[in-house]
Design a protein around this motif. Structure first.
Motif, PDB file in Angstrom:
ATOM      1  N   SER A 161      11.647  19.330  25.695  1.00 52.11           N
ATOM      2  CA  SER A 161      12.514  20.324  26.333  1.00 52.11           C
ATOM      3  C   SER A 161      12.926  19.890  27.738  1.00 52.11           C
ATOM      4  O   SER A 161      13.964  20.314  28.237  1.00 52.11           O
ATOM      5  CB  SER A 161      11.828  21.692  26.366  1.00 52.11           C
ATOM      6  OG  SER A 161      10.770  21.690  27.300  1.00 52.11           O
ATOM      7  N   LYS A 162      12.103  19.026  28.372  1.00 47.91           N
ATOM      8  CA  LYS A 162      12.456  18.521  29.704  1.00 47.91           C
ATOM      9  C   LYS A 162      13.242  17.217  29.624  1.00 47.91           C
ATOM     10  O   LYS A 162      13.588  16.641  30.645  1.00 47.91           O
ATOM     11  CB  LYS A 162      11.193  18.322  30.531  1.00 47.91           C
ATOM     12  CG  LYS A 162      10.534  19.635  30.857  1.00 47.91           C
ATOM     13  CD  LYS A 162       9.363  19.463  31.769  1.00 47.91           C
ATOM     14  CE  LYS A 162       8.794  20.843  32.017  1.00 47.91           C
ATOM     15  NZ  LYS A 162       7.854  20.892  33.065  1.00 47.91           N
ATOM     16  N   GLY A 163      13.503  16.757  28.402  1.00 52.55           N
ATOM     17  CA  GLY A 163      14.351  15.579  28.233  1.00 52.55           C
ATOM     18  C   GLY A 163      13.642  14.240  28.262  1.00 52.55           C
ATOM     19  O   GLY A 163      14.296  13.207  28.269  1.00 52.55           O
ATOM     20  N   ASN A 164      12.315  14.215  28.292  1.00 52.22           N
ATOM     21  CA  ASN A 164      11.593  12.938  28.307  1.00 52.22           C
ATOM     22  C   ASN A 164      10.396  13.018  27.366  1.00 52.22           C
ATOM     23  O   ASN A 164       9.278  13.295  27.798  1.00 52.22           O
ATOM     24  CB  ASN A 164      11.146  12.573  29.718  1.00 52.22           C
ATOM     25  CG  ASN A 164      10.699  11.143  29.815  1.00 52.22           C
ATOM     26  OD1 ASN A 164      10.577  10.449  28.810  1.00 52.22           O
ATOM     27  ND2 ASN A 164      10.445  10.700  31.026  1.00 52.22           N
ATOM     28  N   PRO A 165      10.611  12.750  26.082  1.00 50.17           N
ATOM     29  CA  PRO A 165       9.514  12.894  25.114  1.00 50.17           C
ATOM     30  C   PRO A 165       8.366  11.922  25.341  1.00 50.17           C
ATOM     31  O   PRO A 165       7.257  12.166  24.863  1.00 50.17           O
ATOM     32  CB  PRO A 165      10.187  12.641  23.767  1.00 50.17           C
ATOM     33  CG  PRO A 165      11.425  11.889  24.070  1.00 50.17           C
ATOM     34  CD  PRO A 165      11.843  12.321  25.447  1.00 50.17           C
ATOM     35  N   PHE A 166       8.581  10.847  26.093  1.00 56.32           N
ATOM     36  CA  PHE A 166       7.496   9.897  26.326  1.00 56.32           C
ATOM     37  C   PHE A 166       6.490  10.403  27.353  1.00 56.32           C
ATOM     38  O   PHE A 166       5.448   9.784  27.556  1.00 56.32           O
ATOM     39  CB  PHE A 166       8.046   8.533  26.726  1.00 56.32           C
ATOM     40  CG  PHE A 166       8.844   7.902  25.629  1.00 56.32           C
ATOM     41  CD1 PHE A 166       8.294   7.697  24.376  1.00 56.32           C
ATOM     42  CD2 PHE A 166      10.160   7.550  25.832  1.00 56.32           C
ATOM     43  CE1 PHE A 166       9.027   7.139  23.350  1.00 56.32           C
ATOM     44  CE2 PHE A 166      10.908   6.982  24.815  1.00 56.32           C
ATOM     45  CZ  PHE A 166      10.336   6.777  23.570  1.00 56.32           C
ATOM     46  N   ASN A 167       6.763  11.528  27.994  1.00 57.67           N
ATOM     47  CA  ASN A 167       5.772  12.141  28.882  1.00 57.67           C
ATOM     48  C   ASN A 167       4.542  12.614  28.127  1.00 57.67           C
ATOM     49  O   ASN A 167       3.534  12.929  28.744  1.00 57.67           O
ATOM     50  CB  ASN A 167       6.381  13.306  29.648  1.00 57.67           C
ATOM     51  CG  ASN A 167       7.215  12.855  30.814  1.00 57.67           C
ATOM     52  OD1 ASN A 167       7.171  11.698  31.207  1.00 57.67           O
ATOM     53  ND2 ASN A 167       7.996  13.764  31.370  1.00 57.67           N
ATOM     54  N   ILE A 168       4.618  12.655  26.809  1.00 62.02           N
ATOM     55  CA  ILE A 168       3.463  13.062  25.998  1.00 62.02           C
ATOM     56  C   ILE A 168       2.265  12.150  26.260  1.00 62.02           C
ATOM     57  O   ILE A 168       1.121  12.552  26.122  1.00 62.02           O
ATOM     58  CB  ILE A 168       3.819  13.102  24.495  1.00 62.02           C
ATOM     59  CG1 ILE A 168       2.680  13.681  23.655  1.00 62.02           C
ATOM     60  CG2 ILE A 168       4.155  11.729  23.981  1.00 62.02           C
ATOM     61  CD1 ILE A 168       2.340  15.084  23.973  1.00 62.02           C
ATOM     62  N   PHE A 169       2.509  10.919  26.677  1.00 57.00           N
ATOM     63  CA  PHE A 169       1.407   9.985  26.906  1.00 57.00           C
ATOM     64  C   PHE A 169       0.637  10.280  28.188  1.00 57.00           C
ATOM     65  O   PHE A 169      -0.432   9.724  28.404  1.00 57.00           O
ATOM     66  CB  PHE A 169       1.923   8.546  26.916  1.00 57.00           C
ATOM     67  CG  PHE A 169       2.381   8.090  25.569  1.00 57.00           C
ATOM     68  CD1 PHE A 169       1.478   7.876  24.551  1.00 57.00           C
ATOM     69  CD2 PHE A 169       3.726   7.893  25.315  1.00 57.00           C
ATOM     70  CE1 PHE A 169       1.894   7.463  23.302  1.00 57.00           C
ATOM     71  CE2 PHE A 169       4.149   7.486  24.074  1.00 57.00           C
ATOM     72  CZ  PHE A 169       3.234   7.267  23.057  1.00 57.00           C
TER      73      PHE A 169
ATOM     74  N   LEU B 235      -2.660  20.742  20.432  1.00 54.02           N
ATOM     75  CA  LEU B 235      -2.368  20.553  21.853  1.00 54.02           C
ATOM     76  C   LEU B 235      -1.225  19.561  22.052  1.00 54.02           C
ATOM     77  O   LEU B 235      -0.305  19.809  22.836  1.00 54.02           O
ATOM     78  CB  LEU B 235      -3.624  20.067  22.579  1.00 54.02           C
ATOM     79  CG  LEU B 235      -3.512  19.845  24.076  1.00 54.02           C
ATOM     80  CD1 LEU B 235      -3.196  21.146  24.800  1.00 54.02           C
ATOM     81  CD2 LEU B 235      -4.798  19.246  24.603  1.00 54.02           C
ATOM     82  N   TYR B 236      -1.251  18.452  21.322  1.00 53.85           N
ATOM     83  CA  TYR B 236      -0.191  17.455  21.440  1.00 53.85           C
ATOM     84  C   TYR B 236       1.152  17.997  20.978  1.00 53.85           C
ATOM     85  O   TYR B 236       2.188  17.666  21.540  1.00 53.85           O
ATOM     86  CB  TYR B 236      -0.529  16.185  20.662  1.00 53.85           C
ATOM     87  CG  TYR B 236      -1.563  15.313  21.325  1.00 53.85           C
ATOM     88  CD1 TYR B 236      -1.820  15.388  22.687  1.00 53.85           C
ATOM     89  CD2 TYR B 236      -2.285  14.400  20.585  1.00 53.85           C
ATOM     90  CE1 TYR B 236      -2.764  14.596  23.280  1.00 53.85           C
ATOM     91  CE2 TYR B 236      -3.237  13.595  21.180  1.00 53.85           C
ATOM     92  CZ  TYR B 236      -3.472  13.690  22.531  1.00 53.85           C
ATOM     93  OH  TYR B 236      -4.408  12.890  23.117  1.00 53.85           O
TER      94      TYR B 236
ATOM     95  N   HIS C  52      10.135   2.531  27.787  1.00 51.15           N
ATOM     96  CA  HIS C  52       9.079   3.383  28.353  1.00 51.15           C
ATOM     97  C   HIS C  52       7.955   3.631  27.357  1.00 51.15           C
ATOM     98  O   HIS C  52       6.811   3.834  27.750  1.00 51.15           O
ATOM     99  CB  HIS C  52       9.656   4.730  28.796  1.00 51.15           C
ATOM    100  CG  HIS C  52      10.624   4.603  29.919  1.00 51.15           C
ATOM    101  ND1 HIS C  52      10.240   4.265  31.188  1.00 51.15           N
ATOM    102  CD2 HIS C  52      11.973   4.762  29.964  1.00 51.15           C
ATOM    103  CE1 HIS C  52      11.290   4.232  31.971  1.00 51.15           C
ATOM    104  NE2 HIS C  52      12.362   4.513  31.249  1.00 51.15           N
ATOM    105  N   PHE C  53       8.267   3.598  26.083  1.00 48.27           N
ATOM    106  CA  PHE C  53       7.258   3.851  25.055  1.00 48.27           C
ATOM    107  C   PHE C  53       6.105   2.853  25.173  1.00 48.27           C
ATOM    108  O   PHE C  53       4.945   3.236  25.185  1.00 48.27           O
ATOM    109  CB  PHE C  53       7.887   3.768  23.661  1.00 48.27           C
ATOM    110  CG  PHE C  53       6.876   3.860  22.561  1.00 48.27           C
ATOM    111  CD1 PHE C  53       6.359   5.087  22.178  1.00 48.27           C
ATOM    112  CD2 PHE C  53       6.432   2.721  21.910  1.00 48.27           C
ATOM    113  CE1 PHE C  53       5.427   5.174  21.173  1.00 48.27           C
ATOM    114  CE2 PHE C  53       5.499   2.804  20.899  1.00 48.27           C
ATOM    115  CZ  PHE C  53       4.997   4.033  20.519  1.00 48.27           C
TER     116      PHE C  53
END
Length: 106
Positions: free
Chosen positions: A66-74, A56-57, A2-3
């Motif tokens: 905290s929601k279990g999907n750190p790749f949502n940062i994108f 912000l990032y 996903h990254f």
């Protein structure tokens, strides 16, 4: 993974920076402002944006972890790039309308 899928839109959004700088340079020269002045303004704006986006990032990354999907940062840079492009298109359209009406010199 996903990254790499998430990284593609971020890279594409970064390519718009050169076009935005070129557009700003042309517009400031058109209104008889110096090129050095606009380069300084862009550098100052970039410094402020870099400082604010780091904070912000960090918050967005913490929320994504905290929601279990750190790749949502994108998602955040994609949304910001999309909104920026919409704003740029609106400004360009308004500028073209003013030119067509004769209320602004080319």
């Amino acid at each position: 993974s996903h990254f790499w899928v998430a990284l593609v839109p971020v890279v594409l959004a970064q390519q718009r920076r050169a076009a935005s700088h070129a557009w700003l340079s042309v517009e400031t020269c058109r209104i008889e402002q110096g090129r050095g002045r606009v380069v300084g303004m862009i550098a100052s704006l970039r410094a402020v944006v870099d400082a604010l986006t780091a904070m912000l990032y960090q918050r967005a990354y913490s929320a994504a972890v905290s929601k279990g999907n750190p790749f949502n940062i994108f998602v955040l840079p994609m949304v910001i790039a999309g909104l920026s492009e919409i704003l740029r298109l609106r400004v360009a359209r308004d500028h073209d309308v003013r030119l067509a009406n004769g209320s602004e010199r080319p």
